[in-house]
Design a protein around this motif. Structure first.
Motif, short mmCIF file in Angstrom:
data_model
loop_
_atom_site.label_atom_id
_atom_site.label_comp_id
_atom_site.label_asym_id
_atom_site.label_seq_id
_atom_site.Cartn_x
_atom_site.Cartn_y
_atom_site.Cartn_z
N ALA A 193 42.02 40.31 40.08
CA ALA A 193 41.77 40.66 38.84
C ALA A 193 41.47 39.54 37.96
O ALA A 193 41.26 39.85 36.64
N ASN A 194 41.87 38.48 38.38
CA ASN A 194 41.69 37.26 37.67
C ASN A 194 40.67 36.32 38.15
O ASN A 194 40.32 36.35 39.34
N ARG A 195 39.99 35.61 37.38
CA ARG A 195 39.41 34.37 37.58
C ARG A 195 40.50 33.33 37.58
O ARG A 195 41.00 32.90 36.60
N ASN A 210 43.01 33.60 34.54
CA ASN A 210 42.94 33.84 33.18
C ASN A 210 43.13 34.83 32.43
O ASN A 210 43.18 34.98 31.35
N ALA A 211 43.73 35.75 33.31
CA ALA A 211 44.49 36.96 32.67
C ALA A 211 45.84 36.62 32.82
O ALA A 211 46.95 36.91 31.90
N THR A 212 46.46 36.22 34.08
CA THR A 212 48.05 36.17 34.20
C THR A 212 48.56 34.72 33.67
O THR A 212 49.88 34.98 33.31
N GLU A 259 49.88 31.10 34.14
CA GLU A 259 50.58 30.04 35.19
C GLU A 259 51.70 31.12 35.99
O GLU A 259 52.36 31.84 35.38
#
Lengths: 395, 395
Positions: free
Chosen positions: A142-144, A284-286, A288
């Motif tokens: 679910a991240n870019r 972009n959500a999580t 690093e």
């Protein structure tokens, strides 16, 4: 009882047999039935605890309808490539730890697997026993993904750790590593950054969805690292680590490279020592996320292969989300990337043009860190000054 | 277009809507079609950017055949438990970040999901956006997992980091954390180790295949940590961290507990600071693997929920390998575990019986580390000496 075959019975191949034998209980729990190794392809039959599994004839495996998964641990490209193709076309899942083959032909082999309704999985090709590819493609789906960097080669990390801790030179530690079996007689692929380069290509392929051609990726190893720079870095809160790094750039472009970096001691990656590996994925959500562990070795790597075997067999499901475009367009040189740079130059003064640099040490030589500049500007600066060393600083 | 619903539109629920909106491209790439949030259950309709999604009526979601996955972000047990059951029985996959519900009723809810041919997934319940449960159950499937330990609570790690870096007391830092929104007005679940306890129960359930009842797990938080011990530890190469830990014992038994530990600065986990989390899994083939990142927060946690949503929908596959026995037998007290122990006692001499202890500092008080002894022996020792502080040392 599910039967599998192994191509090649070297370190990893033998490890696969051992893991399947040692962990029958957890494996059967996951699969719902027992798993066993039926056949192992070797170049030449030999006396060996696993001699009863051996065959010299690939067709025995290719045409054995009972074998549903083949673990390729031959390494290199030629035979491994041909056998992998033939196994996939024979409707068998293929699992591998072969980073060279995946980096160079992964896209095509995945496509062939898809056409034949089987899987081609290669978790063990990056990070050995550390789960990296699966979390990247599945758990971070679910991240870019914007960036990945990592200590991807245990041999060079062992050498750098020894240089730091014992103040020994590259050449001295390489000799020790070879004696200990951590480095091969011909250490080129490791110390020149080629092994790390193949791994960062695979990570970039999966993260960005486009083939990154290893031939396009600048790879710098650790042969040029001077003990002097290791010591200067250490006195100022930095460690030198060989990193593979890939980034998403604007306009859908991407870059990748391998090079030594200065890493701040505050970064947990600076404590990744000896033969350990670590990979950081920035979503972009999580934010690093870091994965850390032993990046090589018989049992860790083999256990990653066996986990992929289990994955293939669970409801014989396919992994449609794994794969990338064969289009290598959009690859940009890392020279466009901005970083602070560490320099050591053979002069006791810095010109006024460099007033914004942070001087670390100054004597007959000067060590300093620049503000954030592109790789191109760093090269210009290096040509202009009597440069003895230069390296990116990981920000 | 695939439709999902969210139960509860607090921090994580709102984050799920944001992640689905922000990352349409990677999500569609994984799913093969677009994903959208159709409905969100709230207690009371309110003015909100996502007001158009809101309903106060759970049945609207329960009876909506178009909704294939429900993300439960209500938290707590009562309503969350009932709605989860009803969604599963209605043939909808359920995804959650609710560690309390999973720790207390996960086994039963997984069974209910299996019966209804849907999934109940909860990657976000441990480690927020850090992939942990999936790598544990899938990527390390070929291992016998022997131990898991981790910094599982960001609030307490923030407090401990501030105590170390700024020499502030627990009470002072707690106040700051509450002002910053890192700690809740009632911080009990965090600072008493209950939140970390729920997470270590879930990890133990998955790793060992048996329900670990949170009520059986000793949980010690950080309220009793004295700045003095933080400072003494720091001077001798240790950091104090709150760890959740579970281990496989001989004879198929298992144990789990939460308590502050001294961790050597050489362990990469000692550098896990602020609100970051880290989990180490020790497998018999892979060795120690560490997963590190932000353990909480709106977008990280939400992105883990959305990854689980994607996982449910890919070929609507089931995860048969997730689940554990409801049998809580075989749980042993951690008092049987051997560790070195840190002690600070109110005396300026140590009796001869303690000649094998390693004295760290001695004045009117004495701080020392014992050889490896059981928890029971440590308790005996603590009762015998004028004990001011005692903590396990992670070996």
């Amino acid at each position: 009882m599910i039967k599998i075959a192994i191509l090649g019975l070297g370190t990893v191949g033998t490890g696969v047999v051992k893991v399947v034998e040692a962990n029958t209980v957890p494996i059967q729990h996951k699969l719902g039935q027992p798993l066993s190794v039926k056949t192992a392809l070797v170049r030449k039959l030999r006396a060996d605890p696993y001699q009863h599994l051996m065959t010299e004839n690939f067709r025995e495996i290719e045409h054995d309808g009972e074998i549903r998964v083949v673990v390729e641990t031959i390494g290199g490209v030629e035979a491994a490539y041909e056998y992998t193709r033939r196994c996939l076309m024979a409707g068998k899942h293929v699992v591998t730890a072969n980073k060279q083959l995946v980096a160079e032909h992964g896209c095509e082999l995945l496509e062939l697997a898809r056409k034949n309704h089987v899987n081609y999985l290669f978790e063990a090709s990056v990070g050995g026993g550390i789960p990296v590819l699966h979390p990247l493609t599945q758990c971070m789906a679910a991240n870019r993904v914007d960036e990945i960097y990592g200590i991807l080669n245990g041999t060079t990390n062992f050498i750098l750790t020894k240089m730091v801790k014992e103040g020994a030179s590259f050449a001295e530690v390489l000799k020790l590593a070879q004696e200990k079996g951590y480095a091969e007689a011909d250490p080129t692929a490791d110390v020149e950054g080629i092994d790390a380069g193949r791994k960062i290509c695979i990570l970039a392929d999966l993260a960005f969805g486009h083939q990154v051609d290893p031939a396009q990726v600048p790879m710098e190893g650790i042969t040029g690292i001077d003990l002097k720079d290791v010591e200067i870095a250490g006195r100022h809160g930095y460690r030198i680590k060989l990193l593979g790094r890939c980034l998403r750039l604007e306009g859908g472009r991407r870059t990748a490279y391998v090079a030594p970096h200065l890493i701040s001691e505050e970064n947990p990656m600076s404590d990744v020592n000896d033969v350990f590996n670590a990979v950081v994925v920035r979503g972009n959500a999580t934010g690093e996320v870091m994965f850390y562990g032993k990046g090589a070795g018989e049992l860790p790597t083999a256990s990653a292969c066996v986990a992929d075997v289990i994955e293939c067999l669970q409801e014989e499901r396919h992994r449609p989300e794994i794969g990338w475009s064969a289009d290598t367009g959009g690859f940009a040189s890392p020279l466009t990337l901005k970083n602070r740079w560490y320099f050591r130059v053979g002069t006791d003064t810095l010109s006024e043009a460099l007033h914004s640099a942070k001087v670390l040490e100054q004597g007959t030589e000067t060590a300093f860190i620049t503000p954030s500049i592109t790789g191109t500007d760093a090269e210009r600066l290096a040509a202009y000054l009597p440069t003895l060393a230069k390296m990116r600083v990981l920000d």
